[in-house]
Design a protein around this motif. Structure first.
Motif, PDB file in Angstrom:
ATOM      1  N   VAL A 118       0.827  -1.210   0.000  1.00 11.97           N
ATOM      2  CA  VAL A 118       0.000   0.000   0.000  1.00 11.97           C
ATOM      3  C   VAL A 118       0.862   1.260   0.000  1.00 11.97           C
ATOM      4  CG1 VAL A 118      -1.847  -1.207   1.224  1.00 11.97           C
ATOM      5  CG2 VAL A 118      -0.219   0.178   2.531  1.00 11.97           C
ATOM      6  N   GLY A 119       2.168   1.112   0.204  1.00 16.20           N
ATOM      7  CA  GLY A 119       3.045   2.271   0.077  1.00 16.20           C
ATOM      8  C   GLY A 119       2.930   2.916  -1.292  1.00 16.20           C
ATOM      9  N   VAL A 120       2.688   2.116  -2.321  1.00 11.48           N
ATOM     10  CA  VAL A 120       2.505   2.670  -3.669  1.00 11.48           C
ATOM     11  C   VAL A 120       1.277   3.557  -3.709  1.00 11.48           C
ATOM     12  CG1 VAL A 120       1.998   2.077  -6.066  1.00 11.48           C
ATOM     13  CG2 VAL A 120       3.697   0.765  -4.798  1.00 11.48           C
ATOM     14  N   ASP A 121       0.222   3.149  -3.030  1.00 12.80           N
ATOM     15  CA  ASP A 121      -1.009   3.938  -3.010  1.00 12.80           C
ATOM     16  C   ASP A 121      -0.800   5.257  -2.275  1.00 12.80           C
ATOM     17  OD1 ASP A 121      -3.027   1.649  -3.986  1.00 12.80           O
ATOM     18  OD2 ASP A 121      -1.587   0.813  -2.580  1.00 12.80           O
ATOM     19  N   VAL A 122       0.009   5.219  -1.231  1.00 17.13           N
ATOM     20  CA  VAL A 122       0.362   6.458  -0.529  1.00 17.13           C
ATOM     21  C   VAL A 122       1.107   7.391  -1.485  1.00 17.13           C
ATOM     22  CG1 VAL A 122       1.675   7.455   1.386  1.00 17.13           C
ATOM     23  CG2 VAL A 122       0.403   5.310   1.718  1.00 17.13           C
ATOM     24  N   PHE A 123       2.032   6.852  -2.248  1.00 20.95           N
ATOM     25  CA  PHE A 123       2.739   7.666  -3.245  1.00 20.95           C
ATOM     26  C   PHE A 123       1.765   8.302  -4.236  1.00 20.95           C
ATOM     27  CE2 PHE A 123       6.953   5.389  -2.574  1.00 20.95           C
ATOM     28  CZ  PHE A 123       7.647   6.533  -2.232  1.00 20.95           C
ATOM     29  N   PHE A 124       0.777   7.531  -4.676  1.00 22.87           N
ATOM     30  CA  PHE A 124      -0.187   8.069  -5.638  1.00 22.87           C
ATOM     31  C   PHE A 124      -0.913   9.288  -5.062  1.00 22.87           C
ATOM     32  CE2 PHE A 124      -0.840   3.759  -7.952  1.00 22.87           C
ATOM     33  CZ  PHE A 124       0.228   4.040  -8.788  1.00 22.87           C
ATOM     34  N   VAL A 125      -1.341   9.201  -3.815  1.00 20.77           N
ATOM     35  CA  VAL A 125      -2.058  10.321  -3.198  1.00 20.77           C
ATOM     36  C   VAL A 125      -1.150  11.539  -3.085  1.00 20.77           C
ATOM     37  CG1 VAL A 125      -3.357  11.102  -1.184  1.00 20.77           C
ATOM     38  CG2 VAL A 125      -3.555   8.728  -1.937  1.00 20.77           C
ATOM     39  N   ILE A 126       0.084  11.322  -2.637  1.00 26.24           N
ATOM     40  CA  ILE A 126       1.044  12.433  -2.534  1.00 26.24           C
ATOM     41  C   ILE A 126       1.235  13.096  -3.891  1.00 26.24           C
ATOM     42  CG2 ILE A 126       3.441  13.034  -2.061  1.00 26.24           C
ATOM     43  CD1 ILE A 126       3.498  10.723  -0.037  1.00 26.24           C
ATOM     44  N   SER A 127       1.443  12.279  -4.916  1.00 26.62           N
ATOM     45  CA  SER A 127       1.683  12.812  -6.259  1.00 26.62           C
ATOM     46  C   SER A 127       0.476  13.606  -6.742  1.00 26.62           C
ATOM     47  CB  SER A 127       1.993  11.669  -7.223  1.00 26.62           C
ATOM     48  OG  SER A 127       2.196  12.148  -8.529  1.00 26.62           O
ATOM     49  N   GLY A 128      -0.716  13.046  -6.578  1.00 23.15           N
ATOM     50  CA  GLY A 128      -1.919  13.747  -7.012  1.00 23.15           C
ATOM     51  C   GLY A 128      -2.103  15.074  -6.313  1.00 23.15           C
ATOM     52  N   PHE A 129      -1.789  15.108  -5.014  1.00 14.86           N
ATOM     53  CA  PHE A 129      -1.926  16.350  -4.254  1.00 14.86           C
ATOM     54  C   PHE A 129      -0.923  17.401  -4.730  1.00 14.86           C
ATOM     55  CE2 PHE A 129      -0.676  19.057  -0.697  1.00 14.86           C
ATOM     56  CZ  PHE A 129      -1.910  19.569  -0.304  1.00 14.86           C
ATOM     57  N   LEU A 130       0.343  17.027  -4.854  1.00 14.83           N
ATOM     58  CA  LEU A 130       1.365  17.990  -5.218  1.00 14.83           C
ATOM     59  C   LEU A 130       1.175  18.513  -6.642  1.00 14.83           C
ATOM     60  CD1 LEU A 130       4.531  16.318  -3.648  1.00 14.83           C
ATOM     61  CD2 LEU A 130       3.262  18.305  -2.795  1.00 14.83           C
ATOM     62  N   ILE A 131       0.905  17.614  -7.577  1.00 17.12           N
ATOM     63  CA  ILE A 131       0.750  18.049  -8.967  1.00 17.12           C
ATOM     64  C   ILE A 131      -0.471  18.939  -9.117  1.00 17.12           C
ATOM     65  CG2 ILE A 131       0.279  17.249 -11.303  1.00 17.12           C
ATOM     66  CD1 ILE A 131       3.163  16.837 -10.367  1.00 17.12           C
ATOM     67  N   THR A 132      -1.563  18.568  -8.460  1.00 12.85           N
ATOM     68  CA  THR A 132      -2.769  19.384  -8.558  1.00 12.85           C
ATOM     69  C   THR A 132      -2.568  20.739  -7.900  1.00 12.85           C
ATOM     70  OG1 THR A 132      -4.104  17.364  -8.520  1.00 12.85           O
ATOM     71  CG2 THR A 132      -5.243  19.435  -8.107  1.00 12.85           C
ATOM     72  N   SER A 133      -1.847  20.769  -6.792  1.00 14.00           N
ATOM     73  CA  SER A 133      -1.545  22.053  -6.142  1.00 14.00           C
ATOM     74  C   SER A 133      -0.770  22.961  -7.086  1.00 14.00           C
ATOM     75  CB  SER A 133      -0.753  21.819  -4.854  1.00 14.00           C
ATOM     76  OG  SER A 133      -1.513  21.070  -3.923  1.00 14.00           O
TER      77      SER A 133
END
Length: 661
Positions: free
Chosen positions: A27-42
């Motif tokens: 699930v660490g990969v899923d955590v990475f996905f959320v981080i990436s989505g947040f930063l890129i969208t910001s």
């Protein structure tokens, strides 16, 4: 954010080193996905607010500058190391995945491989973890377009709630698709962008929603620890049998979102204090190159030690090497690119992307060239005698004679049924291969799973010799039984429907004179409490299918399942070509499970059973090579070459069933 990155990469690293330590560490990969989505969208939101538009060109230049340099170094380094550190049997597959990773379609490649049952036991590639990067880049082909359109829409469409509704719609649709596909077809669902983009969108929704939300300190404190608790719970509660991503991924995704929402100030004893510590910041700084390097290091360590599971000493060394390589990549690659302003223009970034991909393709071409060169000998009937060598003083043959197929080529020695009559797990529609004349006097059918399909070369030889018509029906992991089977810890209802339809077709349109049937003795019955009880249940279901066919005049011939070896034989043979005894398997281990075919034949006085154990084993030992012929293409499927050499044995069984040939 760096601390959460450190948590994510640590989970994946420990999981890959030893699944038992953190069974849900993936699930660490899923955590990475959320981080990436947040930063890129910001970043997209900030650009839209300050510039009044979103530049797609600038966005993709930033992506190239952030992702590609380190990824290219790892791909090239891994590809070159594979030439020396991996068995030659794996070079062609590694080359394909190198190229797929370089152009960010590795997830689609793996999704396709996951439904190719005849190739299902291929070894882990040192670059297969690039599937997650491929998902991200496929998502970012579409996500910026959403915000570019939003920013260009003017005041009427430029309101925050419009962006929130659009991003939330992507999240909802993808999550629904993920839930359905994970439940119905979990193997490709794990890799497809449609089932994963909601996780990146979740980070994006959080970024949009957070623009005007200021959480109180106490709420942040709760969010931070609750988020880490949710991630920790999923790491310990989930394992490789958990249907994933689907609904199960909601827990770690929500946990990651909660930690991000908690922000950088949750008061005393907040989770931020832990995530902002020195070790956490260091882990976050090297998280991306560490993710890139850790998997090839583990794969190479496994290849060198000959063990799929690393011992603690080697596991520790793999972690240390991964961290050192990650730190070196950050210092020597990532920092200079960022500090010196490299790849900032679109032209330079584009040229770099093309050149990097071409270099990876060149490395892959070298791997394929080496693979093709090592394929080795042509078939020589004088030297490659196969089962004729059994009973001699050298049943495996002479060490001076090159094997056929070679260890490198054995993994591709499939029966010629791959496209037409090896039905995938999800289908219930009958599909078959038909060989021989329509006006044949004798009709033969072969039914079962891939262990039935592997006998196609032998039966086609017999059918050609006697002008029979041969029908082949094979379905992945599906024994020819009315007992409900189990697949991926679920009832395999598609198998039951398939077999019911197959019974109707055999009883009606085909009416074979002989029915050959076999399947893996490792297949499981859904309702059984043990493997031995399951074998009895499967056998009873087989008898219920055989009975109406026998009443209609069909002779049933059950083939006892072949030995199951301890490891992928082509790799073992490649590594121990001077001492093939290292690849032998004790018969008691090779036949550790009761065979339902044998049990069913024992319950049916009209059925015949063909036991070819003596064609694979001498005394108490099952052999990897017989008469200079490689017997297996993996650990339990026969090479087409050896199957065809056993045609006389099956021909004798057919003659007995027909009363002579």
């Amino acid at each position: 954010m760096q601390g959460l990155r450190a948590v994510a990469v640590a989970l994946v690293l420990v999981y890959h080193v030893d699944h038992d330590l953190l069974p849900g560490g993936y699930v660490g990969v899923d955590v990475f996905f959320v981080i990436s989505g947040f930063l890129i969208t910001s970043l997209l939101l900030r650009e839209a607010r300050t510039e009044g538009r979103v530049s797609l060109g600038a966005f993709y230049v930033r992506r190239i500058r952030r992702i590609l340099p380190a990824a290219s170094v790892v791909l090239v380094g891994t590809g070159l190391a594979a030439l020396w550190l991996l068995p030659a049997t794996r070079l062609a597959e590694t080359a394909r995945e190198l190229v797929a990773s370089a152009v960010y379609v590795e997830n689609l490649f793996l999704a396709g491989e996951s439904v190719d049952y005849l190739a299902a036991e291929s070894a882990a590639s040192p670059v297969q973890h690039f599937w997650s990067l491929a998902v991200e880049e496929q998502f970012y082909l579409l996500w910026p377009l959403l915000f570019a359109a939003w920013a260009a829409g003017g005041p009427r469409w430029g309101r925050r709630r419009v962006a929130l509704a659009a991003a939330g719609g992507v999240l909802a649709v993808s999550l629904g698709f993920s839930a359905v596909l994970t439940a119905t077809d979990p193997q490709p669902a794990y890799f497809l962008p449609q089932t994963r983009m909601w996780e990146l969108a979740a980070g994006g929704v959080l970024a949009v929603a957070s623009v005007r939300i200021v959480w109180p300190v106490r709420v942040r404190w709760v969010l931070g620890w609750a988020g880490l608790a949710a991630i920790g719970w999923s790491v310990l509660a989930y394992d490789d049998q958990t249907p994933f991503p689907g609904v199960a991924a909601v827990v770690p995704v929500a946990g990651a979102a909660a930690v991000i929402a908690a922000g950088c100030n949750g008061g005393r004893w907040s989770s931020y204090g832990l995530l902002a510590s020195g070790p956490a910041r260091f882990g976050g700084d090297i998280s991306y190159p560490l993710y890139l390097w850790h998997w090839p290091v583990i794969v190479f360590a496994s290849a060198l030690t000959g063990s799929a599971r690393l011992e603690p000493l080697y596991a520790g060394l793999a972690v240390v090497v991964s961290v050192v390589l990650a730190w070196g990549t950050k210092v020597a690659v990532e920092d200079p690119v960022r500090r010196w302003g490299l790849l900032r223009s679109g032209r330079r970034a584009g040229v770099f992307a093309v050149v990097a991909a071409l270099v990876v393709v060149l490395v892959g071409a070298v791997q394929v060239g080496r693979y093709e060169w090592l394929k080795g000998a042509e078939f020589d009937p004088v030297q490659h005698v196969g089962p004729a060598a059994l009973g001699t003083s050298e049943p495996m043959g002479s060490g001076a004679v090159p094997l056929y197929p070679s260890a490198v080529a054995a993994g591709e020695d499939f029966p010629d049924v791959k496209d037409e009559c090896q039905a995938p797990p999800e289908t219930t529609r009958l599909q078959s291969c038909v060989y021989g004349p329509d006006d044949a006097d004798t009709t033969v059918a072969l039914v079962g799973d891939s262990h039935a399909a592997q006998w196609a070369p032998a039966l086609r030889t017999i059918a050609d010799d006697h002008d029979w018509q041969l029908h082949i029906y094979a379905k992945s992991s599906c024994s020819f039984t009315l007992t409900t089977m189990e697949r991926n810890d679920r009832d395999y209802d598609a198998c039951t429907e398939w077999n019911e339809s197959l019974l109707d077709e055999l009883s009606g349109d085909i009416e074979p004179d002989i029915l050959f049937t076999t399947s893996s003795a490792n297949n499981k019955a859904a309702s059984a409490s043990s493997q031995s009880d399951g074998a009895l249940d499967i056998a009873a279901g087989m008898n219920r299918l055989w009975s109406p066919l026998e009443d209609a005049g069909t002779d049933v011939v059950a083939i006892r399942d072949n030995p199951r070896m301890a490891t992928r034989l082509p790799e073992c043979v490649s590594l121990h070509k001077d001492d093939l005894a290292q690849c032998e398997q004790p018969a008691e281990d090779a036949f550790s499970n009761d065979d339902p075919q044998v049990i069913a034949a024992g319950n049916d006085p009209d059925a015949d059973v063909v036991d070819l154990t003596e064609e694979f084993c001498t005394g108490d030992t099952c052999l990897p090579v017989i008469g200079n012929v490689t017997v297996y293409r993996d650990s339990h499927h026969l090479t087409a070459t050896y199957s065809e050499m056993l045609a006389p044995k099956l021909e004798r069984a057919a003659g007995n069933a027909l009363g002579g040939l």
